[in-house]
Write an enzyme that holds these catalytic residues in place. Structure first.
Site, PDB file in Angstrom:
ATOM      1  N   ARG A  51       0.639  -1.398   0.045  1.00 50.69           N
ATOM      2  CA  ARG A  51       0.004  -0.066  -0.112  1.00 50.69           C
ATOM      3  C   ARG A  51       0.871   1.384   0.100  1.00 50.69           C
ATOM      4  NH1 ARG A  51      -2.806  -3.633   1.490  1.00 50.69           N
ATOM      5  NH2 ARG A  51      -0.745  -4.283   2.485  1.00 50.69           N
ATOM      6  N   THR A  52       1.869   1.334   0.835  1.00 56.89           N
ATOM      7  CA  THR A  52       2.498   2.739   1.259  1.00 56.89           C
ATOM      8  C   THR A  52       3.109   3.191  -0.105  1.00 56.89           C
ATOM      9  OG1 THR A  52       2.559   1.965   3.238  1.00 56.89           O
ATOM     10  CG2 THR A  52       3.894   4.024   2.508  1.00 56.89           C
ATOM     11  N   LYS A  80      25.615  -3.205  -0.301  1.00 58.24           N
ATOM     12  CA  LYS A  80      27.096  -3.118  -0.405  1.00 58.24           C
ATOM     13  C   LYS A  80      27.686  -2.408   0.846  1.00 58.24           C
ATOM     14  CE  LYS A  80      26.763  -2.379  -5.105  1.00 58.24           C
ATOM     15  NZ  LYS A  80      26.749  -1.270  -6.178  1.00 58.24           N
ATOM     16  N   ARG A 101      10.935   3.953   3.423  1.00 54.37           N
ATOM     17  CA  ARG A 101      10.435   3.088   4.730  1.00 54.37           C
ATOM     18  C   ARG A 101      11.894   2.153   5.288  1.00 54.37           C
ATOM     19  NH1 ARG A 101       5.591  -1.256   4.833  1.00 54.37           N
ATOM     20  NH2 ARG A 101       4.737   1.008   5.322  1.00 54.37           N
ATOM     21  N   HIS A 129       4.354   5.624  11.468  1.00 51.44           N
ATOM     22  CA  HIS A 129       3.905   5.433  10.172  1.00 51.44           C
ATOM     23  C   HIS A 129       3.021   6.624   9.871  1.00 51.44           C
ATOM     24  CE1 HIS A 129       2.949   3.662   6.505  1.00 51.44           C
ATOM     25  NE2 HIS A 129       2.615   2.546   6.627  1.00 51.44           N
TER      26      HIS A 129
HETATM   27  N1   CP Z   1      -0.587  -0.111   5.688  1.00 50.01           N
HETATM   28  C1   CP Z   1       0.809  -0.397   5.312  1.00 50.01           C
HETATM   29  O1   CP Z   1       1.837   0.284   5.554  1.00 50.01           O
HETATM   30  O2   CP Z   1       0.596  -1.189   4.239  1.00 50.01           O
HETATM   31  P1   CP Z   1       2.055  -1.781   3.717  1.00 50.01           P
HETATM   32  O3   CP Z   1       2.981  -2.248   4.432  1.00 50.01           O
HETATM   33  O4   CP Z   1       1.648  -2.690   2.450  1.00 50.01           O
HETATM   34  O5   CP Z   1       2.561  -0.517   2.957  1.00 50.01           O
END
Ligand code: CP
Length: 304
Positions: A51-52, A80, A101, A129
């Site tokens: 999703r993100t 590396k 991320r 998040h």
């Molecule tokens: N909700 C969420 O962070 O989903 P993903 O891990 O798929 O990005």
């Protein structure tokens, strides 16, 4: 130039403006189809995501911009031994904005201190998040008409679930919020969160039974048990089936209770619940695109 590391980086007024912009984007997508012509977003994902990452890429593409990036640390020079600091200095030469991320708490913050472009924390370990929180707040505001005056149940892995930590941090700024934390003893919300709630005099209760909490809830935020944060496979297996939301359990819920989940789901919401009018988690994923479009536009405007 501003970055987004935590939902608290935006004032509630700035969040309102962001959600108004996201609503306008939802209603008038053609107005924004070329808003990012010539701009490039880098998505640097050192940890898996559906999703993100894809909603950021969809958001930038829908704004007329382009996307570069990697979806796996092993396909980047991190394999590396390159540091996050060096990587972001280089990405700053290639892109106008970056969503990152990382499995390590604080890694996007380290990147932000060295970056020449806005950095968005797209999830750092078990910490925060913020763009999921923006998505959650946007969904609640759009579907409930307000962000105040709710009893909110957060259920499942409240220890490792970064979406939970971010959402609680963000919601304490709104009036008349009562939290019910529903988790097994081993997955209780961390002490630093309950200490913060005590300091701010925010009302909350911690319970184990979802059935007992259900009739009181205006919102139920289900979460998955975070397998990737467990040190011990046996503990994960023991706890992963602790809560399973079924049609039967919903018989005791308010008729207008909203069911949210950041997704991915494993087994904690039975698929039969997807047809319930109260299930809003796929709409929530859709709101994630509009709110990320609004965020990209806002951070790029502030970087000018
Ligand atoms: N909700 C969420 O962070 O989903 P993903 O891990 O798929 O990005």
């Amino acid at each position: 130039m501003r970055h987004l590391m935590s939902p608290l980086d935006f004032s509630t007024k700035e969040l309102d403006d962001l959600f108004d912009l996201a609503t306008d984007i939802k209603n008038n997508p053609e107005k924004y189809a070329h808003a990012c012509d010539g701009k490039i977003m880098a998505t640097c994902f050192y940890e898996p995501s559906t999703r993100t990452r894809l909603s950021f890429e969809s958001a930038m593409t829908r704004l007329g911009g382009n996307v570069i990036g990697f979806s796996d640390a092993n396909s980047s020079s991190a394999a590396k031994g390159e540091s996050v600091s060096d990587t972001i200095r280089v990405i700053s030469c290639y892109a106008d904005i970056c969503a990152m991320r990382h499995p390590k708490e604080g890694a996007p913050m380290v990147a932000a201190t060295k970056s020449l472009i806005p950095v968005i924390n797209a999830g750092d370990g078990g910490h925060q998040h913020p763009t999921q929180t923006l998505t959650d707040l946007m969904t609640i505001r759009s579907m409930k008409g307000s962000l105040s005056g709710f009893t909110i149940g957060l259920c499942g892995d409240l220890k490792f679930g970064r979406t939970v930590h971010s959402l609680i941090n963000a919601l304490v700024r709104y009036e008349n919020i009562h939290f019910i934390f529903i988790s097994p003893e081993e997955l209780k919300v961390p002490d630093y969160i309950t200490e913060m709630l005590d300091e701010k005099n925010i009302s909350y209760e911690e319970v184990i039974s979802l059935d007992e909490a259900m009739p009181k809830l205006d919102l139920l935020y289900m979460t998955r048990v975070q397998k990737e944060r467990f040190f011990n496979e046996e503990d994960y297996i023991r706890l992963k089936g602790f809560y399973i939301l079924t049609k039967e359990k919903l018989e005791f819920a308010k008729p207008d209770m909203l069911i949210l989940h950041p997704l991915p789901r494993v087994n904690e919401i039975s698929v039969e619940v997807d047809n319930d009018e109260r299930a809003a988690y796929f709409e929530q994923a859709q709101y994630g695109v509009y709110v990320r479009m609004a965020l990209i536009l806002t951070l790029l405007k502030w970087a000018k």
